[in-house]
Design an enzyme around this catalytic site. Structure first.
Site, short mmCIF file in Angstrom:
data_model
loop_
_atom_site.label_atom_id
_atom_site.label_comp_id
_atom_site.label_asym_id
_atom_site.label_seq_id
_atom_site.Cartn_x
_atom_site.Cartn_y
_atom_site.Cartn_z
N GLU A 4 42.02 47.31 43.24
CA GLU A 4 43.31 47.16 42.55
C GLU A 4 44.29 48.23 43.00
O GLU A 4 45.46 47.95 43.27
CB GLU A 4 43.09 47.24 41.04
N ASP A 39 38.79 46.23 39.89
CA ASP A 39 39.84 46.91 39.13
C ASP A 39 39.17 48.11 38.48
O ASP A 39 38.38 47.95 37.54
CB ASP A 39 40.46 45.99 38.09
N ASP A 53 40.82 48.81 34.02
CA ASP A 53 41.66 47.73 33.52
C ASP A 53 41.97 48.04 32.06
O ASP A 53 41.06 48.15 31.24
CB ASP A 53 40.93 46.39 33.65
N THR A 86 44.93 50.43 31.42
CA THR A 86 45.28 51.85 31.58
C THR A 86 46.12 52.39 30.42
O THR A 86 46.01 53.56 30.07
CB THR A 86 46.04 52.08 32.90
N ASP A 144 46.93 38.31 36.00
CA ASP A 144 46.17 38.85 37.13
C ASP A 144 44.75 38.29 37.08
O ASP A 144 44.19 38.09 36.02
CB ASP A 144 46.10 40.39 37.07
#
Length: 322
Positions: free
Chosen positions: A89, A109, A112, A114, A251
């Protein structure tokens, strides 16, 4: 080095069968747990930051730990599976975008969720997916704050393991019918693009999804409610386990396999084959995930999922987030 990475991992694999995928899952779970320790360390570091330049320090620490987790994962994968591709990512966002091929490719990622990570909200995770022959075949999502581990392998089911407990098959309960969006608990996210076009389209969409058509909201569906966990991967996991009915993500992450193996579907409408997960969907940002719906005398579960998807897309506004 992750202890479960044994010498046979380094051999070139021309095909990935059930046994190979089980072995890769063991490695990936161990890697996710190791990365989870680093994520917890980062969260604690951010929470202990002093008030002086707190915003700047938090952003720096998020970037530092995001990159550190991705580098850890990438190095361990390269050591165990040197022939596998890697899409991270962080590196992807910075412009490194390798072409998706038929070769096994890890899609990662590192953190995921954040924003949750920064604020100490315990809904952040690492998401690790394996793409093979341009389709997702394995997924691992691990929330180290709650010690929730979601795993899935194509044609082998998906599971939730809490702490040191035994894996529980997904969905966690027998799925119920879903007659319309008015009965649905829908997961949504605001996303990072807060510009006028995107934020207006999303606000209008959320208004119609939640609003009461009999109390001044034209086209309102009056769903049970809207929810945002703050992590796309954890939203998908919640659909897989049956807690959420629908998720409108922006996403793609490892949760696709976990949701599909729990009877959920990833849909793109309009599409020639709305149920087909194509490379365009894997690298794109527009699709809908719907939980398993049981067959009924008047329609199959698949037909019900497609009906819900059409109702959803008739309700929301399209937009192209940055």
């Amino acid at each position: 080095m992750i202890g479960s990475a044994s010498p046979h991992h380094t051999s070139i694999m021309t095909s990935l069968g059930h046994a190979e995928l089980r072995s890769i899952l063991t490695f990936t779970v161990s890697l996710a747990r190791t990365a989870g320790t680093l994520i917890l360390e980062g969260s604690q570091a951010i929470q202990s930051t002093s008030d002086v330049d707190q915003k700047k320090n938090s952003v720096d620490l998020v970037t530092e730990y995001d990159v550190a987790v991705e580098n850890l994962v990438m190095s361990e994968i390269k050591m165990a599976y040197p022939t596998f591709g890697f899409i991270g990512e962080e590196s992807y966002s910075s412009g490194t975008r390798p072409e998706l091929t038929d070769e096994p490719t890890f899609c990662v990622d590192p953190i995921d969720g954040t924003t949750n990570f920064v604020h100490g909200v315990p809904f952040a995770c690492i998401s690790l997916g394996l793409i093979y022959q341009k389709r997702p075949v394995l997924g691992v999502i691990y929330n180290p704050f709650l010690q929730h581990l979601y795993t899935g392998i194509e044609n082998q089911g998906s599971f939730l393991t809490c702490g040191t407990g035994s894996p529980m098959k997904l969905p966690l309960a027998n799925p119920k019918p879903l007659p319309s969006l008015s009965k649905a608990l829908i997961a949504v996210e605001w996303g990072s693009d807060r510009g006028t076009p995107t934020i207006t389209a999303k606000s209008n969409s959320f208004l119609r999804l939640a609003g009461d058509p009999n109390d001044g909201v034209p086209g309102g569906r009056m769903s049970h409610s809207l929810r945002s966990l703050g992590s796309g991967a954890l939203n998908i996991a919640a659909v897989a386990q049956g807690s959420f009915d629908v998720f409108w993500p922006w996403d793609v992450c490892a949760g696709i396999v976990i949701a599909q193996e729990a009877g959920g579907v990833l849909l793109l409408i309009p599409s020639v084959d709305p149920f087909k997960v194509t490379p365009e969907i894997l690298t794109g940002r527009k699709y809908l995930i719907i939980r398993k719906i049981p067959d009924a005398p008047q329609e199959t579960g698949r037909e019900a999922q497609l009906r819900i998807a059409r109702e959803f897309y008739e309700t929301v506004e399209d937009c192209d987030p940055k």
